[in-house]
Motif scaffolding. Structure first.
Motif, mmCIF file in Angstrom:
data_model
loop_
_atom_site.group_PDB
_atom_site.id
_atom_site.type_symbol
_atom_site.label_atom_id
_atom_site.label_comp_id
_atom_site.label_asym_id
_atom_site.label_seq_id
_atom_site.Cartn_x
_atom_site.Cartn_y
_atom_site.Cartn_z
ATOM 1 N N LYS A 224 -61.575 20.620 -1.878
ATOM 2 C CA LYS A 224 -62.968 20.451 -1.450
ATOM 3 C C LYS A 224 -63.034 19.873 -0.038
ATOM 4 C CE LYS A 224 -65.150 19.833 -5.986
ATOM 5 N NZ LYS A 224 -65.821 18.874 -6.901
ATOM 6 N N LYS A 225 -62.137 18.957 0.273
ATOM 7 C CA LYS A 225 -62.108 18.362 1.611
ATOM 8 C C LYS A 225 -61.782 19.417 2.659
ATOM 9 C CE LYS A 225 -58.602 15.810 2.859
ATOM 10 N NZ LYS A 225 -57.623 14.694 3.001
ATOM 11 N N VAL A 226 -60.819 20.286 2.343
ATOM 12 C CA VAL A 226 -60.447 21.363 3.268
ATOM 13 C C VAL A 226 -61.590 22.357 3.430
ATOM 14 C CG1 VAL A 226 -58.876 23.308 3.613
ATOM 15 C CG2 VAL A 226 -57.982 21.120 2.806
ATOM 16 N N LYS A 227 -62.275 22.655 2.341
ATOM 17 C CA LYS A 227 -63.409 23.588 2.393
ATOM 18 C C LYS A 227 -64.511 23.059 3.309
ATOM 19 C CE LYS A 227 -65.696 27.089 0.099
ATOM 20 N NZ LYS A 227 -65.215 28.404 -0.298
ATOM 21 N N ARG A 228 -64.793 21.752 3.208
ATOM 22 C CA ARG A 228 -65.837 21.136 4.041
ATOM 23 C C ARG A 228 -65.424 21.081 5.503
ATOM 24 N NH1 ARG A 228 -66.171 17.349 -0.294
ATOM 25 N NH2 ARG A 228 -64.877 15.934 0.950
ATOM 26 N N ASN A 229 -64.149 20.758 5.742
ATOM 27 C CA ASN A 229 -63.659 20.610 7.111
ATOM 28 C C ASN A 229 -62.256 21.202 7.200
ATOM 29 O OD1 ASN A 229 -62.994 19.863 9.721
ATOM 30 N ND2 ASN A 229 -62.595 17.717 9.192
ATOM 31 N N PRO A 230 -62.139 22.485 7.578
ATOM 32 C CA PRO A 230 -60.831 23.141 7.630
ATOM 33 C C PRO A 230 -59.795 22.391 8.464
ATOM 34 C CG PRO A 230 -62.584 24.757 7.864
ATOM 35 C CD PRO A 230 -63.240 23.415 7.917
ATOM 36 N N GLU A 231 -60.224 21.666 9.491
ATOM 37 C CA GLU A 231 -59.269 20.958 10.336
ATOM 38 C C GLU A 231 -58.643 19.753 9.631
ATOM 39 O OE1 GLU A 231 -60.659 20.031 14.212
ATOM 40 O OE2 GLU A 231 -61.249 22.085 14.676
ATOM 41 N N SER A 232 -59.188 19.371 8.482
ATOM 42 C CA SER A 232 -58.589 18.272 7.727
ATOM 43 C C SER A 232 -57.371 18.739 6.935
ATOM 44 C CB SER A 232 -59.616 17.675 6.767
ATOM 45 O OG SER A 232 -59.957 18.614 5.749
ATOM 46 N N SER A 233 -57.134 20.046 6.915
ATOM 47 C CA SER A 233 -55.981 20.592 6.212
ATOM 48 C C SER A 233 -54.684 20.052 6.793
ATOM 49 C CB SER A 233 -55.988 22.122 6.316
ATOM 50 O OG SER A 233 -54.745 22.669 5.926
ATOM 51 N N LEU A 234 -53.742 19.717 5.933
ATOM 52 C CA LEU A 234 -52.438 19.249 6.385
ATOM 53 C C LEU A 234 -51.632 20.359 7.045
ATOM 54 C CD1 LEU A 234 -51.466 17.050 3.280
ATOM 55 C CD2 LEU A 234 -52.085 16.228 5.561
ATOM 56 N N VAL A 235 -52.044 21.605 6.820
ATOM 57 C CA VAL A 235 -51.318 22.752 7.382
ATOM 58 C C VAL A 235 -52.276 23.617 8.208
ATOM 59 C CG1 VAL A 235 -49.460 22.841 5.679
ATOM 60 C CG2 VAL A 235 -51.628 23.958 5.168
ATOM 61 N N TYR A 236 -53.240 22.990 8.844
ATOM 62 C CA TYR A 236 -54.247 23.742 9.594
ATOM 63 C C TYR A 236 -53.600 24.600 10.688
ATOM 64 C CZ TYR A 236 -58.318 24.789 12.482
ATOM 65 O OH TYR A 236 -59.294 25.437 13.202
ATOM 66 N N LYS A 237 -52.692 24.024 11.434
ATOM 67 C CA LYS A 237 -52.040 24.753 12.526
ATOM 68 C C LYS A 237 -51.170 25.887 11.988
ATOM 69 C CE LYS A 237 -49.099 23.918 16.583
ATOM 70 N NZ LYS A 237 -48.328 22.880 17.336
ATOM 71 N N GLU A 238 -50.421 25.594 10.919
ATOM 72 C CA GLU A 238 -49.505 26.594 10.362
ATOM 73 C C GLU A 238 -50.263 27.761 9.726
ATOM 74 O OE1 GLU A 238 -49.430 23.410 10.002
ATOM 75 O OE2 GLU A 238 -47.407 22.573 9.967
ATOM 76 N N ASP A 239 -51.486 27.516 9.286
ATOM 77 C CA ASP A 239 -52.268 28.546 8.594
ATOM 78 C C ASP A 239 -53.081 29.442 9.527
ATOM 79 O OD1 ASP A 239 -51.430 28.053 6.045
ATOM 80 O OD2 ASP A 239 -53.238 27.033 5.372
ATOM 81 N N ALA A 240 -52.945 29.252 10.828
ATOM 82 C CA ALA A 240 -53.790 29.990 11.778
ATOM 83 C C ALA A 240 -53.704 31.502 11.559
ATOM 84 C CB ALA A 240 -53.410 29.631 13.210
#
Length: 470
Positions: A224-240
């Motif tokens: 839910k946290k990632v859904k609200r703010n994708p940049e809070s993802s621990l793998v945001y950069k890797e998931d580009a």
């Protein structure tokens, strides 16, 4: 604060997993000079497996790791872990063929539309399914199969690769660890402990439901946290790249499958039916599953309209994507190879078992859990750990007034959850590589949940001991 800014502020960057495992190898080699060599005699069980004779431990002449042994530990680790190494490569190749055929994209498009307004519920559904399968057939390694299947769907629904890895890894490890009817850990350990196979089922089922519920909530909270703010993802950069590939799925006109793609999808279902049959009735494991997946990739690719050249190129591309994970498996296995060469593995087990024998009953039950937790670092195989530790822990349980059923549970809980914590667990590290999740980032995500698992495990063992569960 972003990871990059945090690294600059602290002046520290987590070493590459290759470096971490190599350092563990150096520590293992040093241990062969510091810990006396010793060994148990092995006896053959009725099923043909070799278990230790708990009364036979003797110290032997020290054989510390030399230069040649250390230099060859990694290649030998790759050879010893060959089944997992090739299983990882073949899964990567096979799923790349499915992606090239378009079947994956079409299936994800349909699922994304179906769950678009209730996407969070995909998490408890999948975790429950994966846990149920693992608790019945005991193959936590199937997480390697699940991850590439669910990543496109999870990304399309607005989550990240960490969520996908958690669904597969946590789901399978819950089922495997609690092992309601798991023949690989519960059944084998109870057989060695000479108690009725799958006895105590009710208590394990209650524990299974509790752990499953808490895990689903934990993953949903992060998702839910990632859904609200994708940049809070621990793998945001890797998931580009994955976001670019999958995020728009479900936002355009529904994808329509061709006749050949529909036939290919039916072929996939048929092959998975064969897989389930083989694992549940024919004792198939990684070698057999690997062979099936090779044939599956070729047949499904041809049926879906790919020619042999495109199928071959897809396999090669898939191999490249999971190559690091395959190498990590060999690196992880090399640590155990070094300890086995130095003949200190049995000494470690004997010493830890003796320490538990000095504790009062309730603490002894907890002590057995921590012993299994420690040993799992160097023996990350559940059946292997059972064959080494349970012949010692079962009679020890009698001496310290702990029921053998409780001793088996201590083995299960100490062995299982750590499979997705320690970097020496080959299939786990391969799964992270397939998911594109770095080990230290997984630890940041998973360690709080692991502490919860530890608290629940100790509580369950205390209840089992107080109630004289048998």
């Amino acid at each position: 604060m972003s990871d990059d800014k945090q690294k600059k502020k602290n002046g520290f960057k987590m070493p590459h997993i290759y470096v971490i495992l190599f350092v563990f190898g150096i520590v293992a080699a040093a241990a062969t000079y510091l810990i006396p060599a010793g060994e148990f005699d092995r006896v053959e069980l009725e099923n043909g497996r070799a278990a230790v004779d708990p009364e036979s431990f003797t110290y032997v002449e020290s054989t510390p790791t030399g230069a040649v042994e250390f230099l060859t530990a990694i290649p030998r680790g790759l050879v010893d872990a060959g089944e997992v190494v090739f299983f990882t490569l073949i899964i990567g190749g096979m799923f790349m063929v499915l992606r090239e055929s378009g079947i994956i994209e079409i299936a994800v498009d349909k699922m994304a539309r179906k769950f678009s307004k209730k996407s969070i519920f995909i998490i408890p559904v999948l975790v429950t399914v994966f846990a149920a399968v693992a608790t019945l057939i005991g193959t936590a390694e199937l997480s390697l199969v699940y991850i590439p299947v669910i990543i496109p769907l999870v990304i399309a629904l607005g989550y990240d690769s960490m969520t996908a890895a958690a669904i597969a890894l946590c789901g399978t490890v819950i089922g495997y660890t609690v092992g309601v009817l798991n023949p690989i850990n519960t059944g084998l350990a109870q057989t060695i402990a000479e108690i009725p196979t799958f006895s105590g089922l009710g208590f394990r089922l209650i524990l299974f439901i509790i752990v499953l519920f808490i895990t689903a909530l934990f993953i949903m909270r992060y998702a839910k946290k990632v859904k609200r703010n994708p940049e809070s993802s621990l793998v945001y950069k890797e998931d580009a790249e994955k976001r670019e590939m999958y995020s728009s799925i479900g936002e355009h006109e529904p994808l329509k499958a061709t006749g050949r793609q529909i036939a290919g999808a039916f072929a996939v279902l048929l092959f998975f039916a064969v897989l389930i049959w083989g694992v549940t009735t024919q004792d198939w494991f990684m070698i057999e599953m690997s062979g099936l997946f090779i044939i599956m990739g070729v047949v499904v690719g041809l049926v879906s309209g790919l020619n042999l050249t495109r199928i071959s190129d897809a396999f090669t591309k898939g191999f490249r994507e999971v190559l690091m994970g395959a190498i990590i498996v060999g690196l992880a296995r090399s640590i155990a190879v070094i300890l086995e060469d130095g003949q200190v593995m049995d000494t470690i087990v004997n010493g830890l078992g003796s320490a538990v024998g000095e504790l009062p009953p309730v603490l002894a039950a907890a002590g057995m859990y921590f012993v299994q937790l420690i040993i799992n670092f160097v023996i990350p195989s559940g059946s292997g750990q059972a064959l080494v530790t349970m012949p010692i822990m079962a009679p020890l349980a009698d001496l310290v007034d702990v029921t053998r059923q409780t001793a088996v549970l201590a083995f299960q809980l100490g062995d299982g959850f750590a499979h997705i914590l320690y970097p020496t667990s080959g299939y786990f590290m391969a799964a992270l590589a397939i998911a594109g999740v770095e080990w230290h980032k997984w630890i940041k995500f998973f360690f709080p949940l692991f502490l919860i698992f530890m608290f629940i495990s100790l509580g369950a063992l205390v209840v089992a001991q107080i109630t004289s569960w048998s």
